[in-house]
Design a protein around this motif. Sequence first.
Motif, PDB file in Angstrom:
ATOM      1  N   ILE A  42     -21.664 -27.502  14.680  1.00 25.63           N
ATOM      2  CA  ILE A  42     -21.343 -27.892  15.677  1.00 25.63           C
ATOM      3  C   ILE A  42     -20.035 -26.110  14.914  1.00 25.63           C
ATOM      4  O   ILE A  42     -19.815 -26.549  14.367  1.00 25.63           O
ATOM      5  N   ARG A  43     -19.995 -25.446  16.046  1.00 29.15           N
ATOM      6  CA  ARG A  43     -19.720 -24.310  15.492  1.00 29.15           C
ATOM      7  C   ARG A  43     -18.052 -23.442  16.450  1.00 29.15           C
ATOM      8  O   ARG A  43     -19.013 -23.073  17.306  1.00 29.15           O
ATOM      9  N   PRO A  44     -17.304 -23.180  16.576  1.00 27.73           N
ATOM     10  CA  PRO A  44     -16.490 -22.131  17.422  1.00 27.73           C
ATOM     11  C   PRO A  44     -16.848 -21.196  17.284  1.00 27.73           C
ATOM     12  O   PRO A  44     -16.801 -19.949  18.252  1.00 27.73           O
ATOM     13  N   VAL A  45     -17.929 -20.269  16.190  1.00 29.09           N
ATOM     14  CA  VAL A  45     -18.312 -19.062  16.616  1.00 29.09           C
ATOM     15  C   VAL A  45     -19.953 -19.193  15.811  1.00 29.09           C
ATOM     16  O   VAL A  45     -20.324 -19.829  15.595  1.00 29.09           O
ATOM     17  N   CYS A  46     -20.787 -18.285  17.092  1.00 27.40           N
ATOM     18  CA  CYS A  46     -22.187 -18.965  16.806  1.00 27.40           C
ATOM     19  C   CYS A  46     -22.677 -17.599  15.335  1.00 27.40           C
ATOM     20  O   CYS A  46     -22.066 -16.717  15.048  1.00 27.40           O
ATOM     21  N   GLU A  47     -23.351 -18.150  14.850  1.00 25.56           N
ATOM     22  CA  GLU A  47     -24.051 -18.030  14.529  1.00 25.56           C
ATOM     23  C   GLU A  47     -25.700 -18.665  13.857  1.00 25.56           C
ATOM     24  O   GLU A  47     -25.936 -19.689  14.287  1.00 25.56           O
ATOM     25  N   SER A  48     -26.520 -17.869  13.729  1.00 29.46           N
ATOM     26  CA  SER A  48     -27.872 -18.512  12.916  1.00 29.46           C
ATOM     27  C   SER A  48     -28.093 -18.098  11.625  1.00 29.46           C
ATOM     28  O   SER A  48     -28.224 -17.244  11.272  1.00 29.46           O
ATOM     29  N   GLY A  49     -29.144 -19.936  11.551  1.00 25.36           N
ATOM     30  CA  GLY A  49     -29.171 -19.998  10.433  1.00 25.36           C
ATOM     31  C   GLY A  49     -28.359 -19.834   9.406  1.00 25.36           C
ATOM     32  O   GLY A  49     -27.921 -20.152   9.983  1.00 25.36           O
ATOM     33  N   PHE A  50     -28.872 -19.919   7.807  1.00 31.13           N
ATOM     34  CA  PHE A  50     -28.358 -20.210   6.799  1.00 31.13           C
ATOM     35  C   PHE A  50     -28.108 -19.235   5.428  1.00 31.13           C
ATOM     36  O   PHE A  50     -29.377 -18.803   5.518  1.00 31.13           O
ATOM     37  N   ILE A  51     -27.704 -19.436   4.287  1.00 33.68           N
ATOM     38  CA  ILE A  51     -27.934 -18.709   3.810  1.00 33.68           C
ATOM     39  C   ILE A  51     -27.867 -19.711   2.451  1.00 33.68           C
ATOM     40  O   ILE A  51     -27.401 -20.617   1.781  1.00 33.68           O
ATOM     41  N   PRO A  52     -29.362 -19.767   1.185  1.00 29.86           N
ATOM     42  CA  PRO A  52     -29.612 -20.817   0.479  1.00 29.86           C
ATOM     43  C   PRO A  52     -28.187 -20.349  -0.616  1.00 29.86           C
ATOM     44  O   PRO A  52     -28.077 -19.181  -1.221  1.00 29.86           O
ATOM     45  N   ALA A  53     -28.209 -21.415  -1.521  1.00 31.17           N
ATOM     46  CA  ALA A  53     -26.920 -21.437  -2.261  1.00 31.17           C
ATOM     47  C   ALA A  53     -27.811 -20.335  -3.451  1.00 31.17           C
ATOM     48  O   ALA A  53     -27.067 -19.802  -4.672  1.00 31.17           O
ATOM     49  N   THR A  54     -29.590 -20.620  -3.782  1.00 25.64           N
ATOM     50  CA  THR A  54     -29.777 -19.572  -4.972  1.00 25.64           C
ATOM     51  C   THR A  54     -29.357 -18.086  -3.893  1.00 25.64           C
ATOM     52  O   THR A  54     -30.174 -16.911  -5.452  1.00 25.64           O
ATOM     53  N   GLN A  55     -28.925 -17.282  -3.018  1.00 29.13           N
ATOM     54  CA  GLN A  55     -28.266 -16.332  -2.897  1.00 29.13           C
ATOM     55  C   GLN A  55     -27.030 -16.165  -2.525  1.00 29.13           C
ATOM     56  O   GLN A  55     -26.193 -14.943  -2.714  1.00 29.13           O
ATOM     57  N   ARG A  98     -21.642 -18.320   6.624  1.00 24.27           N
ATOM     58  CA  ARG A  98     -20.869 -17.429   7.367  1.00 24.27           C
ATOM     59  C   ARG A  98     -19.135 -17.528   8.536  1.00 24.27           C
ATOM     60  O   ARG A  98     -18.092 -17.305   8.632  1.00 24.27           O
ATOM     61  N   GLN A  99     -19.447 -19.147   8.472  1.00 24.41           N
ATOM     62  CA  GLN A  99     -18.919 -19.792   9.928  1.00 24.41           C
ATOM     63  C   GLN A  99     -18.212 -20.878   9.729  1.00 24.41           C
ATOM     64  O   GLN A  99     -18.687 -21.531   8.771  1.00 24.41           O
ATOM     65  N   ASN A 100     -17.059 -21.043   9.505  1.00 22.63           N
ATOM     66  CA  ASN A 100     -16.468 -22.646   9.937  1.00 22.63           C
ATOM     67  C   ASN A 100     -17.646 -23.635  10.347  1.00 22.63           C
ATOM     68  O   ASN A 100     -18.228 -22.966  11.228  1.00 22.63           O
ATOM     69  N   GLN A 101     -17.513 -25.034  10.426  1.00 22.30           N
ATOM     70  CA  GLN A 101     -18.582 -26.022  10.602  1.00 22.30           C
ATOM     71  C   GLN A 101     -18.290 -27.283  10.837  1.00 22.30           C
ATOM     72  O   GLN A 101     -17.719 -27.895   9.613  1.00 22.30           O
ATOM     73  N   PHE A 102     -18.481 -28.207  12.023  1.00 22.10           N
ATOM     74  CA  PHE A 102     -18.842 -29.673  11.665  1.00 22.10           C
ATOM     75  C   PHE A 102     -19.696 -29.817  12.181  1.00 22.10           C
ATOM     76  O   PHE A 102     -21.191 -29.028  12.654  1.00 22.10           O
ATOM     77  N   GLN A 103     -20.627 -30.774  11.392  1.00 21.41           N
ATOM     78  CA  GLN A 103     -22.057 -31.283  12.159  1.00 21.41           C
ATOM     79  C   GLN A 103     -21.325 -32.788  12.146  1.00 21.41           C
ATOM     80  O   GLN A 103     -20.810 -34.065  11.061  1.00 21.41           O
ATOM     81  N   VAL A 104     -22.264 -34.070  12.746  1.00 19.70           N
ATOM     82  CA  VAL A 104     -22.206 -34.941  13.389  1.00 19.70           C
ATOM     83  C   VAL A 104     -23.415 -35.615  12.914  1.00 19.70           C
ATOM     84  O   VAL A 104     -24.288 -35.183  13.764  1.00 19.70           O
ATOM     85  N   PHE A 105     -23.560 -37.023  12.432  1.00 21.42           N
ATOM     86  CA  PHE A 105     -24.712 -37.431  12.135  1.00 21.42           C
ATOM     87  C   PHE A 105     -24.467 -38.535  12.398  1.00 21.42           C
ATOM     88  O   PHE A 105     -23.802 -39.536  12.796  1.00 21.42           O
ATOM     89  N   VAL A 106     -25.886 -38.570  13.276  1.00 22.78           N
ATOM     90  CA  VAL A 106     -25.914 -39.685  14.758  1.00 22.78           C
ATOM     91  C   VAL A 106     -27.070 -40.399  14.812  1.00 22.78           C
ATOM     92  O   VAL A 106     -26.791 -41.373  15.097  1.00 22.78           O
ATOM     93  N   GLU A 107     -28.119 -40.113  13.860  1.00 22.67           N
ATOM     94  CA  GLU A 107     -29.052 -40.811  14.002  1.00 22.67           C
ATOM     95  C   GLU A 107     -29.139 -41.216  11.930  1.00 22.67           C
ATOM     96  O   GLU A 107     -29.483 -39.756  11.738  1.00 22.67           O
ATOM     97  N   GLY A 108     -30.171 -42.105  11.779  1.00 24.60           N
ATOM     98  CA  GLY A 108     -30.429 -42.142  10.538  1.00 24.60           C
ATOM     99  C   GLY A 108     -29.573 -42.282   9.500  1.00 24.60           C
ATOM    100  O   GLY A 108     -28.907 -43.076   9.735  1.00 24.60           O
ATOM    101  N   ASP A 109     -30.405 -41.534   8.386  1.00 21.83           N
ATOM    102  CA  ASP A 109     -29.415 -41.661   6.851  1.00 21.83           C
ATOM    103  C   ASP A 109     -29.770 -41.098   6.089  1.00 21.83           C
ATOM    104  O   ASP A 109     -31.470 -40.228   6.092  1.00 21.83           O
ATOM    105  N   GLY A 110     -29.086 -41.044   4.714  1.00 18.31           N
ATOM    106  CA  GLY A 110     -30.342 -39.820   3.934  1.00 18.31           C
ATOM    107  C   GLY A 110     -28.825 -39.681   2.720  1.00 18.31           C
ATOM    108  O   GLY A 110     -27.744 -41.018   2.201  1.00 18.31           O
TER     109      GLY A 110
END
Length: 246
Positions: free
Chosen positions: A107-120, A59-71
Amino acid sequence: MIAIGTRAHGVSKRRQLPKMVEHFYKSEWLEAGEDPVLSPTASLIEQPPHATLEAHFHRQNQFQVFVEGDGQIGPHALDCVLVHYAGAYTGYGPLIAGPKGIKYFTIRPVCESGFIPATQAREHMVRGPKRHLTVGPIDLSAPPVGSQPGQELALHPFEADGLGVGYLQLQPQGQIHMDRHPASDGVFVFVLQGQLNLPTQTLAPWELFFVSRDEALPVCTAGPEGATILSLHCPPKELAYQEIAA
């Protein structure tokens, strides 16, 4: 507002995510309350080898920084260091870890916990603009083309609402000089390599701080070996989603 995220805080808040089938871990590196308008957060996610995090949205804007591994992220290969941006109510994924797993910061400017699966999505998705951005992979052994010590390089130039991603390499004792967009809600400064000295403390790799739009950037200088940093400039949430929140 200025808020700082550190490894020590993250270690103290590391926990296994109970709803995951595999052993995912989450560490809260930066916490700043739960204000619905501005409450910057940064969490390290440790996703185990070959594990899949289903397609989802937030529900909030979000950055992700991937720092280790691959996939993989969706159908695309994922190599570090990679920056991914997803606007509020924008689906992405699945995230599929390779044989070494993946570590990434959410990383988000506004706190949010969890996520909403695409199935919902039928139940929880809100109509409005959808927005993705991917930058990288960034090779830490070789600065990007066009990078010059002490000058911020726009890996993704500012958009009209202030969304942008920058790269800055500092010589020892070099000082941060950074352009900021008047429309953005603020900027996260993320240390990739070296040390960054703030007025109150020193930040090591993967540590970060946030500066809101109404605050001046603090005086920051690189440590004795210099520093490599990312700047993650945060746009406001799209108006359609602000109205829903109100």
